[in-house]
Scaffold this active site. Structure first.
Site, PDB file in Angstrom:
ATOM      1  N   ASP A  89       0.676 -16.654  53.996  1.00 27.14           N
ATOM      2  CA  ASP A  89       0.736 -15.617  53.229  1.00 27.14           C
ATOM      3  C   ASP A  89       0.301 -14.828  53.620  1.00 27.14           C
ATOM      4  O   ASP A  89      -0.595 -14.626  53.978  1.00 27.14           O
ATOM      5  CB  ASP A  89       1.099 -15.051  51.695  1.00 27.14           C
ATOM      6  CG  ASP A  89       2.531 -13.780  51.422  1.00 27.14           C
ATOM      7  OD1 ASP A  89       3.540 -13.488  53.030  1.00 27.14           O
ATOM      8  OD2 ASP A  89       2.232 -13.986  50.837  1.00 27.14           O
ATOM      9  N   GLY A  90       0.308 -13.799  54.077  1.00 20.75           N
ATOM     10  CA  GLY A  90      -0.447 -12.438  54.196  1.00 20.75           C
ATOM     11  C   GLY A  90      -0.674 -10.784  53.576  1.00 20.75           C
ATOM     12  O   GLY A  90       0.235 -11.244  53.370  1.00 20.75           O
TER      13      GLY A  90
ATOM     14  N   GLU B 184      -1.087 -12.886  58.252  1.00 20.63           N
ATOM     15  CA  GLU B 184       0.647 -13.776  58.627  1.00 20.63           C
ATOM     16  C   GLU B 184      -0.202 -15.052  59.491  1.00 20.63           C
ATOM     17  O   GLU B 184       0.623 -15.868  58.776  1.00 20.63           O
ATOM     18  CB  GLU B 184       2.133 -12.839  58.249  1.00 20.63           C
ATOM     19  CG  GLU B 184       2.647 -12.168  57.894  1.00 20.63           C
ATOM     20  CD  GLU B 184       2.623 -12.233  56.083  1.00 20.63           C
ATOM     21  OE1 GLU B 184       2.870 -14.133  55.829  1.00 20.63           O
ATOM     22  OE2 GLU B 184       3.080 -11.577  55.390  1.00 20.63           O
TER      23      GLU B 184
ATOM     24  N   ASP C 235       6.930 -16.317  54.681  1.00 20.29           N
ATOM     25  CA  ASP C 235       7.974 -15.581  53.881  1.00 20.29           C
ATOM     26  C   ASP C 235       7.540 -14.007  55.169  1.00 20.29           C
ATOM     27  O   ASP C 235       8.702 -13.304  55.673  1.00 20.29           O
ATOM     28  CB  ASP C 235       7.842 -14.630  52.888  1.00 20.29           C
ATOM     29  CG  ASP C 235       6.467 -14.020  52.972  1.00 20.29           C
ATOM     30  OD1 ASP C 235       6.293 -13.485  53.645  1.00 20.29           O
ATOM     31  OD2 ASP C 235       5.362 -13.150  51.969  1.00 20.29           O
TER      32      ASP C 235
ATOM     33  N   HIS D  24       8.492 -12.772  47.101  1.00 18.31           N
ATOM     34  CA  HIS D  24       8.362 -11.668  46.417  1.00 18.31           C
ATOM     35  C   HIS D  24      10.385 -12.306  45.326  1.00 18.31           C
ATOM     36  O   HIS D  24      10.818 -11.089  45.209  1.00 18.31           O
ATOM     37  CB  HIS D  24       8.602 -10.570  46.811  1.00 18.31           C
ATOM     38  CG  HIS D  24       7.504  -9.907  47.241  1.00 18.31           C
ATOM     39  ND1 HIS D  24       5.954 -10.225  46.788  1.00 18.31           N
ATOM     40  CD2 HIS D  24       6.864  -9.210  48.590  1.00 18.31           C
ATOM     41  CE1 HIS D  24       4.975  -9.761  47.890  1.00 18.31           C
ATOM     42  NE2 HIS D  24       5.798  -9.434  48.671  1.00 18.31           N
TER      43      HIS D  24
ATOM     44  N   ASP E 182       0.289 -15.525  48.401  1.00 18.49           N
ATOM     45  CA  ASP E 182       0.334 -13.702  47.875  1.00 18.49           C
ATOM     46  C   ASP E 182      -0.561 -13.388  46.864  1.00 18.49           C
ATOM     47  O   ASP E 182      -1.836 -12.673  47.166  1.00 18.49           O
ATOM     48  CB  ASP E 182       2.045 -13.604  47.509  1.00 18.49           C
ATOM     49  CG  ASP E 182       1.425 -11.775  47.463  1.00 18.49           C
ATOM     50  OD1 ASP E 182       1.822 -10.995  48.384  1.00 18.49           O
ATOM     51  OD2 ASP E 182       2.094 -11.472  46.152  1.00 18.49           O
TER      52      ASP E 182
END
Length: 212
Positions: free
Chosen positions: A67-68, A107, A135, A190, A200
């Site tokens: 994730d970023g 990301e 994501d 999320h 995250d």
């Protein structure tokens, strides 16, 4: 260590707002610190809060999650990544920070670092089944659909323009080609996905620790 040291120097710059010599020295030290290895924490125990995705069925399978995060776009950003084996053991997790970047680049960096670290674990890249979860549709669609076309055209889009972030796409192409069997899967961000939430969290904690 790297994140906290960079954050210290960023705060130190505010103490010398008009001293060009001091600011130049601080920038030089920061540039040297940027070359330090990113902090990666190895894990050897099963984490019951991180159940394996349904795709992980073979004993030679590995699940990678990335994730970023970016505070401002562009702005300071960070990536987070986690790797698990077929037993559900967390093999590694890590994060890294950049002072000026974009969300898409973070990301991409998360995916790059996850694959890079799995390679450093010495897995058999011919027999391993690797699943990368992100994501970011930008990352997943790019790896599954867009990248090969760009590569076939000499890293050009259909309109003959160079793709944005081509340096990282080329890095993703190089690293992903090391695996004989790798798949890319999108997960909703999320939305309670445990590994995605952890990535995250790692990225945002890295930003917090760096003073952003």
């Amino acid at each position: 260590m790297k994140k906290k040291t960079l954050a210290f120097f960023d705060k130190l710059k505010s103490k010398f707002p008009d001293d060009k010599k001091a600011l130049s020295s601080i920038d030089y030290l920061k540039s040297q610190i940027e070359d330090w290895e990113e902090e990666v924490e190895e894990q050897n125990s099963t984490n019951g809060e991180l159940p394996l995705p349904k795709e992980i069925k073979s004993k030679n399978a590995y699940a990678l999650f990335s994730d970023g995060a970016c505070r401002g776009n562009p702005g300071p950003g960070a990536w987070g990544m986690v790797g698990q084996n077929a037993k559900g053991e967390v093999l590694f997790k890590g994060s890294g920070v950049e002072t000026t970047t974009t969300n898409n680049r973070m990301e991409m960096m998360g995916a790059i670092e996850a694959m890079k670290y799995l390679l450093s674990e010495g897995v058999n890249t011919d027999s391993a089944e690797v699943y990368l979860y992100s994501d970011s549709k930008y990352v997943v669609d790019g790896l599954k659909s867009w990248m090969q076309g760009w590569k076939n055209r000499g890293w050009k889009k259909a309109d003959k323009k160079t793709p944005e972030n081509v340096d990282l796409w080329q890095e993703l192409d190089r690293i992903s080609s090391s695996f004989s069997n790798i798949q890319y899967l999108w997960v909703k961000g999320h939305a309670g996905h445990p590994q995605n939430e952890l990535c995250d969290q790692l990225a945002n904690e890295a930003l917090d620790d760096s003073g952003f």
